[in-house]
Design a protein around this motif. Structure first.
Motif, PDB file in Angstrom:
ATOM      1  N   HIS A  64      85.230  13.118  62.538  1.00 10.24           N
ATOM      2  CA  HIS A  64      85.172  14.104  63.616  1.00 10.24           C
ATOM      3  C   HIS A  64      83.905  14.928  63.420  1.00 10.24           C
ATOM      4  O   HIS A  64      83.650  15.427  62.322  1.00 10.24           O
ATOM      5  CB  HIS A  64      86.389  15.037  63.582  1.00 10.24           C
ATOM      6  N   TRP A  68      83.083  14.848  68.882  1.00  8.59           N
ATOM      7  CA  TRP A  68      83.324  13.414  69.005  1.00  8.59           C
ATOM      8  C   TRP A  68      84.224  12.934  67.877  1.00  8.59           C
ATOM      9  O   TRP A  68      84.284  13.545  66.806  1.00  8.59           O
ATOM     10  CB  TRP A  68      82.004  12.637  68.986  1.00  8.59           C
ATOM     11  N   GLN A  69      84.883  11.815  68.118  1.00  7.06           N
ATOM     12  CA  GLN A  69      85.747  11.196  67.115  1.00  7.06           C
ATOM     13  C   GLN A  69      85.444   9.711  67.029  1.00  7.06           C
ATOM     14  O   GLN A  69      85.219   9.063  68.053  1.00  7.06           O
ATOM     15  CB  GLN A  69      87.210  11.389  67.497  1.00  7.06           C
ATOM     16  N   THR A  83      84.969   8.281  70.804  1.00 11.35           N
ATOM     17  CA  THR A  83      85.464   8.931  72.006  1.00 11.35           C
ATOM     18  C   THR A  83      85.226  10.435  71.959  1.00 11.35           C
ATOM     19  O   THR A  83      85.098  11.024  70.877  1.00 11.35           O
ATOM     20  CB  THR A  83      86.972   8.647  72.188  1.00 11.35           C
ATOM     21  N   ASP A  84      85.169  11.046  73.158  1.00 14.45           N
ATOM     22  CA  ASP A  84      85.065  12.495  73.269  1.00 14.45           C
ATOM     23  C   ASP A  84      86.475  13.085  73.245  1.00 14.45           C
ATOM     24  O   ASP A  84      87.471  12.350  73.267  1.00 14.45           O
ATOM     25  CB  ASP A  84      84.342  12.856  74.567  1.00 14.45           C
ATOM     26  N   THR A  86      88.353  14.403  75.448  1.00 18.72           N
ATOM     27  CA  THR A  86      89.215  14.080  76.592  1.00 18.72           C
ATOM     28  C   THR A  86      89.578  12.607  76.656  1.00 18.72           C
ATOM     29  O   THR A  86      90.509  12.218  77.361  1.00 18.72           O
ATOM     30  CB  THR A  86      88.525  14.462  77.910  1.00 18.72           C
ATOM     31  N   GLY A  87      88.834  11.764  75.937  1.00 19.32           N
ATOM     32  CA  GLY A  87      89.089  10.336  75.981  1.00 19.32           C
ATOM     33  C   GLY A  87      88.488   9.635  77.174  1.00 19.32           C
ATOM     34  O   GLY A  87      88.643   8.423  77.340  1.00 19.32           O
ATOM     35  N   SER A  88      87.768  10.370  78.008  1.00 16.61           N
ATOM     36  CA  SER A  88      87.207   9.759  79.216  1.00 16.61           C
ATOM     37  C   SER A  88      85.929   8.984  78.943  1.00 16.61           C
ATOM     38  O   SER A  88      85.461   8.227  79.798  1.00 16.61           O
ATOM     39  CB  SER A  88      86.939  10.842  80.269  1.00 16.61           C
ATOM     40  N   ALA A  90      85.442   6.970  76.066  1.00 20.57           N
ATOM     41  CA  ALA A  90      85.701   6.100  74.920  1.00 20.57           C
ATOM     42  C   ALA A  90      84.891   4.817  75.037  1.00 20.57           C
ATOM     43  O   ALA A  90      84.766   4.236  76.112  1.00 20.57           O
ATOM     44  CB  ALA A  90      87.189   5.767  74.836  1.00 20.57           C
ATOM     45  N   GLU A  92      84.084   1.131  72.694  1.00 17.85           N
ATOM     46  CA  GLU A  92      84.362   0.317  71.515  1.00 17.85           C
ATOM     47  C   GLU A  92      83.110  -0.430  71.102  1.00 17.85           C
ATOM     48  O   GLU A  92      82.305  -0.847  71.945  1.00 17.85           O
ATOM     49  CB  GLU A  92      85.488  -0.670  71.812  1.00 17.85           C
TER      50      GLU A  92
END
Length: 204
Positions: A64, A68-69, A83-84, A86-88, A90, A92
């Motif tokens: 983290h 970001w993660q 991903t940020d 919010t996950g919007s 993401a 791979e």
């Protein structure tokens, strides 16, 4: 279980970048390192959670930083999701690489466990996916690692073996030295061990 604190700085101009408060330990399946990172002013800046199997491969990585993660593991090379909050956003990624790396000292220890070099072995070339600060952007890098010296030092807790590695960046030719004892980095570019409450763990 070693527990302590690293100070982090820019390896070129020595600007302070913060600290990493860590603990790590070998386990039945390998090795785990957990740390919290702070800014030079003491604010929370991120975290590191890395688990290796007994061969030194990354079983699980979670980083983290900068909002970001990243979660990753050894799968068809190395695979990760960034991903940020919010996950919007993401995304791979997958690269035919040996392991992950980044600014945390954990990655240096992890790579030595994977390579298991000896002082008489030739330099070994590795491909790594680096997660660069401050937003954990992935970057594929090629390095060469060699164990140039391994020396035992007397301590109050018995002899402590310090390994000296020479690391070369294959794209620029830049070389630097890393000193590691067990599962603790004693010194490396941009990394200084400031406090250690327990002796390093010895890998079998």
């Amino acid at each position: 279980m070693p527990r302590g604190r690293y100070s982090l700085h820019d390896p070129h101009d020595h600007t302070p970048l913060g600290e990493e408060h860590f603990h790590c330990a070998p386990g039945p399946s390998g090795w785990r390192y957990v740390a919290q990172r702070t800014t030079p002013s003491g604010d929370h800046a991120g975290s590191v959670d890395l688990a290796l199997d007994d061969l030194g491969r990354p079983l699980r990585l979670e980083l983290h930083a900068g909002g970001w993660q990243v979660r990753g593991a050894a799968l068809d090379g190395v695979t990760w999701v960034r991903t940020d909050p919010t996950g919007s956003h993401a995304a791979e990624g997958n690269v035919r690489a040996h392991a992950f790396t980044g600014s945390s000292p954990a990655f240096l220890v992890a790579l030595t466990r994977l390579l298991r070099l000896t002082p008489r072995s030739d330099a070994t070339r590795v491909r790594l996916v680096a997660f660069t600060d401050p937003v954990l952007a992935p970057l594929t890098v090629d390095q060469s690692w060699a164990l140039v010296n391994s020396e035992a030092h007397a301590t109050d807790n018995g002899p402590l073996t310090v390994d000296e590695y020479q690391v070369s960046a294959l794209d620029t030719g830049e070389r630097h030295t890393v000193h590691i004892a067990g599962d603790v980095v004693l010194a490396a570019p941009g990394i200084e061990l400031e406090d250690l409450q327990d002796p390093p763990s010895a890998f079998t």
